[in-house]
Design a protein around this motif. Structure first.
Motif, PDB file in Angstrom:
ATOM      1  N   ALA A 156      12.459  -8.148  -5.184  1.00  0.00           N
ATOM      2  CA  ALA A 156      12.389  -6.687  -5.219  1.00  0.00           C
ATOM      3  C   ALA A 156      13.761  -6.074  -4.959  1.00  0.00           C
ATOM      4  N   ILE A 157      14.423  -6.556  -3.892  1.00  0.00           N
ATOM      5  CA  ILE A 157      15.747  -6.021  -3.575  1.00  0.00           C
ATOM      6  C   ILE A 157      16.744  -6.438  -4.650  1.00  0.00           C
TER       7      ILE A 157
ATOM      8  N   PHE B 225      13.011   0.654  -6.258  1.00  0.00           N
ATOM      9  CA  PHE B 225      12.588  -0.353  -5.290  1.00  0.00           C
ATOM     10  C   PHE B 225      11.076  -0.376  -5.110  1.00  0.00           C
ATOM     11  N   PRO B 226      10.426   0.796  -4.893  1.00  0.00           N
ATOM     12  CA  PRO B 226       8.956   0.754  -4.798  1.00  0.00           C
ATOM     13  C   PRO B 226       8.308   0.151  -6.035  1.00  0.00           C
ATOM     14  N   MET B 227       8.838   0.488  -7.217  1.00  0.00           N
ATOM     15  CA  MET B 227       8.256  -0.030  -8.455  1.00  0.00           C
ATOM     16  C   MET B 227       8.386  -1.550  -8.517  1.00  0.00           C
ATOM     17  N   MET B 228       9.584  -2.066  -8.207  1.00  0.00           N
ATOM     18  CA  MET B 228       9.823  -3.514  -8.254  1.00  0.00           C
ATOM     19  C   MET B 228       9.011  -4.241  -7.190  1.00  0.00           C
TER      20      MET B 228
ATOM     21  N   ARG C 293       0.827  -1.206   0.000  1.00  0.00           N
ATOM     22  CA  ARG C 293       0.000   0.000   0.000  1.00  0.00           C
ATOM     23  C   ARG C 293       0.864   1.259   0.000  1.00  0.00           C
ATOM     24  N   GLY C 294       1.894   1.267   0.851  1.00  0.00           N
ATOM     25  CA  GLY C 294       2.766   2.432   0.949  1.00  0.00           C
ATOM     26  C   GLY C 294       3.485   2.724  -0.355  1.00  0.00           C
ATOM     27  N   THR C 295       4.038   1.689  -1.000  1.00  0.00           N
ATOM     28  CA  THR C 295       4.721   1.907  -2.279  1.00  0.00           C
ATOM     29  C   THR C 295       3.732   2.379  -3.338  1.00  0.00           C
ATOM     30  N   GLY C 296       2.518   1.849  -3.309  1.00  0.00           N
ATOM     31  CA  GLY C 296       1.493   2.300  -4.248  1.00  0.00           C
ATOM     32  C   GLY C 296       1.198   3.773  -4.089  1.00  0.00           C
ATOM     33  N   ILE C 297       1.016   4.205  -2.842  1.00  0.00           N
ATOM     34  CA  ILE C 297       0.737   5.616  -2.578  1.00  0.00           C
ATOM     35  C   ILE C 297       1.921   6.475  -3.005  1.00  0.00           C
TER      36      ILE C 297
END
Lengths: 190, 148
Positions: free
Chosen positions: A181-182, A144-147, A89-93
């Motif tokens: 992701a990392i 990183f958020p995108m992946m 949710r956080g990366t989406g926002i």
């Protein structure tokens, strides 16, 4: 004779109605306006109204009393499942803010007295001669958020098709998503 | 008991074919009718909520294909236009869920949704403008990555 038979039939239908409501086949408030208002139907609709009123009063009374709430987020032990979920949710926002902010800014930068285009802006940033760490960190902050959001998104879609809800699977796929992701964002940013 | 297990099962399978309602008629007899068309007619429709859910997943899957395609193919106006439509759409629907979870109260909810709709519209316009009158999102990412 006839009255007794009618009373017996009505009581059987009351039992039928009650059984059907309890089995979830009939809602106690019929959506269609009843054409014959017998006692059974009037009983069913007033009961639902009373239940709704009781529920409303309960919440109002509780809010007025100003009582403290029990702790929840502050005491619940963090787990991989919940932490990955809130990160999704956080990366989406965060990505939404970046994309919305970027596109709206760039559209406005194209007009007015000091109009620039994207290529000029990039040249401007290059001219700042930032230390190598800064572009790397900035790229990681986007990559990183995108992946993470993409890989966890695949995990979400698997859930939507009904797969992967077993406890073991949840944790296995969770760790895989985090590792991917990392593992993919670092090389992409060098 | 008055109602046998087999008749409850029969009634349950009946109710799966749309909504079966029971009512007591004028003469005190039990009547059964459908309140929505049964599935054996070819007119069953998804609710708005079901359609919304489906389109959310369709957009997500489309993006999962589009972003790697953009990375592989490179700057392409068709892909950029598709991204300009799907990215704001996906973001808008995602933020709507976030608002639904955390914003309560009818007026604040309406205000939050209105603000989000305005921002999503502007973002969509911005991305289309960027694709048509500037380098487009794919080229933009490539250019950004040249900053060392």
């Amino acid at each position: 004779g006839a009255t007794l038979a009618r009373q017996h039939m009505l009581s059987r239908q009351h039992t039928l109605m009650r059984t059907l409501v309890r089995n979830g086949l009939v809602c106690s408030q019929p959506a269609v306006a009843p054409q014959s208002t017998n006692a059974l139907e009037r009983f069913a609709s007033t009961r639902a109204d009373k239940q709704a009123a009781v529920a409303r009063d309960f919440f109002e009374k509780n809010e007025k009393s100003g009582r403290p709430m029990s702790p929840h987020l502050t005491i619940y032990s963090p787990q991989l499942t919940s932490m990955l979920s809130i990160t999704h949710r956080g990366t989406g926002i965060a990505l939404t803010c970046a994309i919305y902010g970027g596109s709206i800014y760039l559209m406005s930068a194209h007009h007015g007295a000091n109009a620039t285009d994207f290529t000029t802006l990039v040249e401007g940033i290059k001219a700042m001669q930032l230390p190598a760490a800064v572009p790397f960190v900035a790229k990681m902050a986007v990559t990183f958020p995108m992946m993470f959001h993409s890989f966890n998104g695949v995990r979400h879609l698997a859930w939507d098709s009904g797969k992967g809800f077993e406890m073991k699977k949840l944790y296995q796929t969770g760790w895989v998503v985090l590792a991917l992701a990392i593992g993919t964002s670092a090389p992409l940013c060098i | 008991t008055m109602l046998s297990r087999s008749s409850i099962l029969a009634a349950r399978s009946l109710s799966k074919s749309g909504s079966v309602m029971f009512r007591v008629g004028a003469a005190g007899q039990l009547q059964c009718f459908h309140s929505s068309p049964p599935l054996n007619e070819k007119t069953s429709h998804d609710s708005a909520a079901t359609s919304h859910w489906k389109f959310e997943r369709v957009a997500s899957v489309a993006l999962l294909g589009l972003v790697p395609a953009a990375a592989i193919v490179g700057p392409n106006q068709g892909i950029d236009m598709a991204l300009s439509v799907l990215i704001p759409l996906h973001c808008h629907w995602g933020m709507q869920q976030v608002i639904m979870d955390y914003v309560h109260g009818k007026t604040t909810l309406t205000a939050a949704n209105a603000a989000l709709s305005l921002l999503s519209l502007l973002a969509f316009a911005g991305m289309v403008h960027f694709t048509l009158y500037d380098v487009g999102p794919t080229k933009a990412v490539q250019l950004l990555w040249t900053i060392k």
